[in-house]
Design an enzyme around this catalytic site. Structure first.
Site, PDB file in Angstrom:
ATOM      1  N   GLU A  36       0.826  -1.212   0.000  1.00 35.15           N
ATOM      2  CA  GLU A  36       0.000   0.000   0.000  1.00 35.15           C
ATOM      3  C   GLU A  36       0.856   1.256   0.000  1.00 35.15           C
ATOM      4  O   GLU A  36       1.819   1.378   0.768  1.00 35.15           O
ATOM      5  CB  GLU A  36      -0.907   0.016   1.236  1.00 35.15           C
ATOM      6  CG  GLU A  36      -1.815   1.229   1.304  1.00 35.15           C
ATOM      7  CD  GLU A  36      -2.630   1.303   2.593  1.00 35.15           C
ATOM      8  OE1 GLU A  36      -3.459   2.220   2.716  1.00 35.15           O
ATOM      9  OE2 GLU A  36      -2.428   0.447   3.472  1.00 35.15           O
ATOM     10  N   GLU A  40     -11.869   3.085   3.076  1.00 39.50           N
ATOM     11  CA  GLU A  40     -11.080   3.181   4.308  1.00 39.50           C
ATOM     12  C   GLU A  40     -11.165   4.633   4.761  1.00 39.50           C
ATOM     13  O   GLU A  40     -10.246   5.427   4.572  1.00 39.50           O
ATOM     14  CB  GLU A  40      -9.640   2.745   4.061  1.00 39.50           C
ATOM     15  CG  GLU A  40      -8.860   2.518   5.347  1.00 39.50           C
ATOM     16  CD  GLU A  40      -7.439   2.072   5.081  1.00 39.50           C
ATOM     17  OE1 GLU A  40      -7.041   1.021   5.608  1.00 39.50           O
ATOM     18  OE2 GLU A  40      -6.718   2.780   4.348  1.00 39.50           O
TER      19      GLU A  40
END
Length: 260
Positions: free
Chosen positions: A142, A240
């Site tokens: 990520e 998120e």
């Protein structure tokens, strides 16, 4: 109206005042896949029995990419994470350039990422890819941002994570392209998606500023959704984000943004 993507929601940030099993129940009933962070903080048996379908989870507990001891620790705790992922039938295990503390701050911060660190990070990720292939799981790397949420985190930009995943070039290591972080760090999101498309294992979203749901800030997520669909992306989009207000309204805004 169609939903060309699989939509997931991070259970760590939505319905946060409720027990995690109740969060999973609500998200599952609403038709979402579920993401979790540090698995060591959860009752894995309860999660596995919840009926939730998991999309991703943090794929390590401690460790780093770019130094010998940290790399060995990353591999050790990544191996510990794999049985948990299999118990949850969770297909993707998420990695960062270094471990993050409870406030999201870099455990091993770096002001400068040297060439030696790049070479070590690529070597560590090759070892991770070997582990993933052996165990039949996919790790995803990520991108983060260093300006607001994760200062001094090495290999934070999307350009960094793309370069590392391309250098390893293995199906067991993909990219978790976080567009919230990328907007803060780089911008030009549609072209970034196009550049990263062959490497993407998952896409995560939140709006800027505030890290709230789509429709609360400056990112035109409906336009990004149309562009991703036109590119042929049919994978997971994960929310998120911290709801700006009502949780159910945040989920509805997320779904609307990615419904074409």
């Amino acid at each position: 109206m169609t939903e060309p993507f699989s939509l997931a929601v991070c259970a760590e940030t939505v319905y946060a005042s409720l027990p995690v099993t109740e969060r999973l129940r609500r998200l599952t009933e609403a038709g979402f896949l579920v993401e979790i962070w540090d698995w060591t903080r959860h009752d894995i048996k309860a999660l596995a029995a919840s009926g939730a379908r998991f999309s991703s989870m943090t794929g390590y507990v401690t460790g780093t990419l770019a130094d010998d001891a940290g790399a060995d620790e990353l591999l050790r705790t990544a191996a510990q994470s794999i049985p948990i992922a299999k118990a949850l039938n969770c297909p993707r295990l998420n990695l960062h350039g270094t471990g993050l503390d409870a406030q999201g701050q870099a455990i091993v911060a770096a002001d400068i990422v040297t060439g030696r660190m790049w070479l070590k990070a690529a070597d560590t990720l090759r070892r991770i890819a070997d582990l993933g292939e052996k165990e039949g799981v996919v790790f995803v790397l990520e991108n983060l941002n260093g300006a607001i949420d994760h200062p001094r985190t090495p290999f934070a930009k999307a350009a960094d994570t793309i370069a590392l995943v391309e250098a390893v070039n293995r199906p067991s290591l993909r990219l978790n392209l976080d567009l919230y972080h990328a907007q803060i760090g780089e911008g030009n999101l549609i072209e970034l998606c196009r550049r990263a498309l062959p490497l993407i294992g998952e896409i995560q979203v939140a709006d800027v500023p505030g890290r709230h749901e789509p429709g609360t800030g400056e990112i035109n997520y409906p336009a990004i959704a149309r562009a991703l669909s036109a590119m042929g992306y049919r994978g997971v989009i994960g929310l998120e984000a911290w709801p700006a207000g009502d949780d159910a309204r945040a989920l509805a805004r997320f779904r609307q943004a990615f419904t074409l």
